[in-house]
Enzyme design. Structure first.
Site, PDB file in Angstrom:
ATOM      1  N   GLU A  81       0.962  -1.741  -0.016  1.00 39.38           N
ATOM      2  CA  GLU A  81       0.229   0.063  -0.079  1.00 39.38           C
ATOM      3  C   GLU A  81       1.007   1.402  -0.203  1.00 39.38           C
ATOM      4  O   GLU A  81       0.498   2.592  -0.957  1.00 39.38           O
ATOM      5  CB  GLU A  81      -1.128   0.097   1.244  1.00 39.38           C
ATOM      6  N   ASP A  95     -11.977  -4.259  -2.809  1.00 42.85           N
ATOM      7  CA  ASP A  95     -12.943  -5.194  -2.766  1.00 42.85           C
ATOM      8  C   ASP A  95     -14.113  -4.414  -2.730  1.00 42.85           C
ATOM      9  O   ASP A  95     -14.339  -3.805  -1.119  1.00 42.85           O
ATOM     10  CB  ASP A  95     -13.099  -6.271  -2.644  1.00 42.85           C
TER      11      ASP A  95
HETATM   12  N1  ADE Z   1      -9.161  -4.375   3.209  1.00 43.22           N
HETATM   13  C1  ADE Z   1      -9.336  -4.295   2.385  1.00 43.22           C
HETATM   14  N2  ADE Z   1     -10.260  -4.480   1.609  1.00 43.22           N
HETATM   15  C2  ADE Z   1     -11.263  -5.254   3.035  1.00 43.22           C
HETATM   16  C3  ADE Z   1     -11.719  -5.819   3.344  1.00 43.22           C
HETATM   17  N3  ADE Z   1     -13.429  -6.689   3.269  1.00 43.22           N
HETATM   18  N4  ADE Z   1     -12.275  -6.225   4.946  1.00 43.22           N
HETATM   19  C4  ADE Z   1     -11.237  -5.435   5.675  1.00 43.22           C
HETATM   20  N5  ADE Z   1      -9.806  -4.803   5.347  1.00 43.22           N
HETATM   21  C5  ADE Z   1      -9.621  -4.889   4.344  1.00 43.22           C
END
Ligand code: ADE
Length: 238
Positions: free
Chosen positions: A15, A202
């Protein structure tokens, strides 16, 4: 407010990499005494000092120190050691398609940052568990940078059990991640303003397994994060 020092906290090396490159940050060896694996970088943003603390590698498991314990320590050390005028937590998050999130969107944390996995059903302790740490609105910054403003909810899991989803909904969450509330707790205690930027890797309300979508989009989301983070720092130090 005149800003002379900004401290940025990020959990994962991948990141942070685009941001380190863009800002030309240099590693600071031995910035943290003792066994904590946190990695520290330093540079300048205009005339302001810029410090970046990354979670580092867990010595037992050899992976990035994500989630709330390293984030709490990073926030504590950032504030005690570097006395920042502004703390920034930048990272990735899962978004809700049903609330308009898209992969690569960068959200600015708005309202209160809450936990969704600290369930303590005892009067008083229940609210403590959720946390609800207020953050400044940074409305001008959000407008200037075209950032979405949204509610950030924090838990210690990448995936989600049904109780988490229930509480994410109750928290009004736009994004779900693993560090912001831990950092917001420390920022609140020390009265240091916290700006939280979360880039969506996501969508948690779709069929695709979160871990697959997260890994597939981590590089793209980290680039998007870098662009907005660099612009936010330029805005705050102009
Ligand atoms: N970081 C990136 N995606 C995530 C998710 N779905 N839940 C927790 N932390 C995250």
């Amino acid at each position: 407010m005149q800003i002379s020092t900004i401290a940025v906290i990020m959990a994962m090396a991948e990141e942070a990499e685009p941001f380190i490159r863009e800002m030309g940050l240099a590693p600071v060896e031995a910035a943290i005494d003792g066994p904590l694996p946190l990695d520290v970088y330093a540079g300048k943003a205009g005339t302001a000092d810029l410090v970046l603390i990354v979670g580092g590698k867990d010595p037992r498991h050899g992976v990035d120190c994500v989630a709330t314990q390293p984030a709490t320590l990073a926030a504590y050390l950032a504030i005690e050691r570097f006395k920042p005028d502004l703390l920034i937590n930048a990272g990735t998050a899962g978004g809700f398609r049903g609330r308009g999130a898209h992969i690569g969107d960068v959200y600015l944390g708005s309202g209160c940052i809450r936990f969704h996995d600290r369930r303590i059903p005892i009067p008083g302790m229940d609210a403590y568990g959720v946390g609800s740490y207020p953050v400044p609105e940074f409305k001008g910054l959000a407008r200037a940078l075209g950032l979405k403003r949204g509610i950030i909810s924090t838990g210690n899991s990448l995936d989600m059990v049904p109780e988490d989803l229930e509480r994410l909904r109750a928290n009004g969450a736009d994004v779900k991640e693993m560090e912001a509330a831990a950092i917001a707790w420390v920022a609140d205690l020390y009265h240091v303003p916290l700006l939280a930027l979360k880039s969506v890797t996501d969508l948690v309300d779709t069929e695709t397994p979160t871990q697959e979508e997260f890994l597939a989009n981590l590089a793209l989301a980290s680039e998007a994060l870098q662009e907005k983070l660099t612009a936010a720092i330029a805005y705050c130090t102009a």
